[in-house]
Design a protein around this motif. Structure first.
Motif, PDB file in Angstrom:
ATOM      1  N   THR A  23      38.556  51.601  34.866  1.00  0.00           N
ATOM      2  CA  THR A  23      38.196  52.401  36.043  1.00  0.00           C
ATOM      3  C   THR A  23      39.045  52.031  37.263  1.00  0.00           C
ATOM      4  O   THR A  23      38.786  52.497  38.371  1.00  0.00           O
ATOM      5  CB  THR A  23      36.700  52.222  36.402  1.00  0.00           C
ATOM      6  N   LYS A  24      40.030  51.140  37.028  1.00  0.00           N
ATOM      7  CA  LYS A  24      40.961  50.733  38.094  1.00  0.00           C
ATOM      8  C   LYS A  24      40.278  50.094  39.304  1.00  0.00           C
ATOM      9  O   LYS A  24      40.764  50.191  40.435  1.00  0.00           O
ATOM     10  CB  LYS A  24      41.803  51.933  38.558  1.00  0.00           C
ATOM     11  N   LEU A  25      39.145  49.430  39.065  1.00  0.00           N
ATOM     12  CA  LEU A  25      38.465  48.763  40.181  1.00  0.00           C
ATOM     13  C   LEU A  25      39.335  47.686  40.811  1.00  0.00           C
ATOM     14  O   LEU A  25      39.182  47.360  41.982  1.00  0.00           O
ATOM     15  CB  LEU A  25      37.156  48.139  39.697  1.00  0.00           C
ATOM     16  N   TYR A  26      40.284  47.150  40.017  1.00  0.00           N
ATOM     17  CA  TYR A  26      41.181  46.105  40.546  1.00  0.00           C
ATOM     18  C   TYR A  26      42.067  46.642  41.672  1.00  0.00           C
ATOM     19  O   TYR A  26      42.593  45.864  42.462  1.00  0.00           O
ATOM     20  CB  TYR A  26      42.040  45.522  39.406  1.00  0.00           C
ATOM     21  N   GLU A  27      42.213  47.958  41.747  1.00  0.00           N
ATOM     22  CA  GLU A  27      43.031  48.526  42.824  1.00  0.00           C
ATOM     23  C   GLU A  27      42.382  48.349  44.197  1.00  0.00           C
ATOM     24  O   GLU A  27      43.066  48.288  45.204  1.00  0.00           O
ATOM     25  CB  GLU A  27      43.242  50.036  42.597  1.00  0.00           C
ATOM     26  N   VAL A  28      41.042  48.294  44.203  1.00  0.00           N
ATOM     27  CA  VAL A  28      40.321  48.254  45.482  1.00  0.00           C
ATOM     28  C   VAL A  28      39.605  46.924  45.748  1.00  0.00           C
ATOM     29  O   VAL A  28      38.785  46.830  46.658  1.00  0.00           O
ATOM     30  CB  VAL A  28      39.343  49.449  45.605  1.00  0.00           C
ATOM     31  N   THR A  29      39.902  45.921  44.919  1.00  0.00           N
ATOM     32  CA  THR A  29      39.402  44.555  45.167  1.00  0.00           C
ATOM     33  C   THR A  29      40.530  43.591  44.796  1.00  0.00           C
ATOM     34  O   THR A  29      41.419  43.949  44.023  1.00  0.00           O
ATOM     35  CB  THR A  29      38.138  44.234  44.324  1.00  0.00           C
ATOM     36  N   ASP A  30      40.488  42.380  45.347  1.00  0.00           N
ATOM     37  CA  ASP A  30      41.613  41.449  45.163  1.00  0.00           C
ATOM     38  C   ASP A  30      41.251  40.163  44.425  1.00  0.00           C
ATOM     39  O   ASP A  30      42.126  39.378  44.096  1.00  0.00           O
ATOM     40  CB  ASP A  30      42.196  41.093  46.540  1.00  0.00           C
ATOM     41  N   TYR A  31      39.970  39.942  44.206  1.00  0.00           N
ATOM     42  CA  TYR A  31      39.526  38.706  43.554  1.00  0.00           C
ATOM     43  C   TYR A  31      38.566  39.040  42.415  1.00  0.00           C
ATOM     44  O   TYR A  31      37.630  39.821  42.600  1.00  0.00           O
ATOM     45  CB  TYR A  31      38.822  37.779  44.550  1.00  0.00           C
ATOM     46  N   ILE A  32      38.821  38.454  41.265  1.00  0.00           N
ATOM     47  CA  ILE A  32      37.906  38.594  40.124  1.00  0.00           C
ATOM     48  C   ILE A  32      37.315  37.219  39.865  1.00  0.00           C
ATOM     49  O   ILE A  32      38.049  36.249  39.701  1.00  0.00           O
ATOM     50  CB  ILE A  32      38.656  39.084  38.866  1.00  0.00           C
ATOM     51  N   THR A  33      35.990  37.140  39.877  1.00  0.00           N
ATOM     52  CA  THR A  33      35.332  35.837  39.733  1.00  0.00           C
ATOM     53  C   THR A  33      34.322  35.846  38.590  1.00  0.00           C
ATOM     54  O   THR A  33      33.433  36.712  38.543  1.00  0.00           O
ATOM     55  CB  THR A  33      34.601  35.460  41.045  1.00  0.00           C
TER      56      THR A  33
END
Ligand code: 6CS
Length: 312
Positions: A192-202
């Motif tokens: 869903t390309k959520l990584y485009e609108v957030t910068d940190y994955i925890t």
């Protein structure tokens, strides 16, 4: 006869893959046809649930994240750290659990639904605009959660400002900074390309995404015994398929995210960093019992016993 089946994800996402296998088994073994409706074709998750309850749809996949507002006990899946992250243990758990296979069907039946299966979709990760290394970092963060009260309590206990939203509003709300965080399994962050609108994955290991597939109960009860058995067989075969399909999926999709956005920061919290999240779990569990009483307590206790059995 044509049967309609709607789900909360796209055709090539996990719920879609499950639905395609279910359709394949039904169509290969009967004259029935299944028409699939991926996310967006019939509305939001709450809409497809209403349609399934009304009998406009014969089958629906809705995760407890949304069903929790209809069946309070289904919120049990949001007690933090209740479910393990080990995918093999989880696969055994959903398949053999008395809570899942005997207790929950009665609660779904009260809502006009025949619960066919519950299956795991992977560990959920938090994605945010700022780093999250402890609960303190969530202070003031408007964090989107699926629409159920216990998940709100859970993120409150983590220190964030929980914001329940339907799925369709998440990407846009992150883009316009109405929210600054959300949680979902890794494959979904990529698709869903959520990584485009957030910068940190925890990764805090606090939960695994659970979903459920059900039939409209009047429809199911009206089927011949042969058709009922076929529906159950299709659900079982699709279950085995989707467990297998997801092996290695979180890793491969995380790599794709890192290729698409090399500057993304991926963090797995240490035991020490997890402490405040784990401490919050007891409060959330107490809230769950407060909301659901004896019925919720019984399910929670059984679920714990089932998880223990699946660990061995
Ligand atoms: O976050 C959500 O709302 C969505 N997440 C997944 C993995 N599936 C469907 C659900 O609507």
């Amino acid at each position: 006869e044509t049967w309609k089946y709607a789900f909360e994800e796209a055709m090539e996402e996990v719920q879609g893959k499950y639905a395609q296998k279910f359709k394949e088994v039904i169509e290969a073994n009967s004259d029935h046809e299944i028409q699939l409706f991926p996310f967006g074709t019939l509305g939001e998750s709450a809409d497809i649930m209403e349609q399934a309850q009304a009998g406009i749809l014969q089958f629906v996949d809705q995760s407890p994240g949304f069903t929790g507002s209809l069946i309070p006990e289904a919120q049990v899946f949001f007690v933090p750290y209740l479910l393990p992250t080990d995918q093999e243990q989880l696969a055994r758990f959903y398949k053999n659990s008395k809570a899942v296979n005997e207790m929950f069907p009665e609660l779904y039946a009260e809502q006009g639904l025949e619960l066919l299966t519950m299956f795991p979709e992977g560990e959920v990760a938090m994605t945010t605009k700022e780093p999250v290394e402890s609960c303190a970092d969530l202070e003031g963060v408007k964090f989107r959660v699926m629409t159920n009260p216990l998940l709100v309590e859970s993120y409150k206990a983590f220190g964030a400002t929980p914001t329940p939203l339907p799925w369709g509003e998440v990407y846009g709300s992150l883009q316009t900074n109405i929210i600054q965080g959300q949680e979902n399994p890794t494959f979904f962050l990529y698709s869903t390309k959520l990584y485009e609108v957030t910068d940190y994955i925890t990764y805090a290991g606090h939960n695994n995404f659970t979903t459920a597939v059900m039939a409209n109960k009047d429809f199911f009860d009206g089927l011949s015994e042969e058709d009922q058995q076929l529906v159950e067989r299709a659900a079982d075969e699709a279950y085995d398929y989707i467990v297998e399909y997801q092996k290695g999926l979180a890793d491969s999709e995380l790599k794709k995210i890192q290729e698409a956005k090399p500057e993304i920061t991926v963090t797995t919290l240490s035991e020490e960093q997890r402490k405040c999240f784990k401490d919050a779990a007891a409060d959330v569990e107490a809230k769950f019992i407060e909301m659901t009483g004896d019925s919720g307590k019984e399910i929670l206790d059984q679920l714990k016993a089932d998880l223990q059995a699946a660990a061995e």
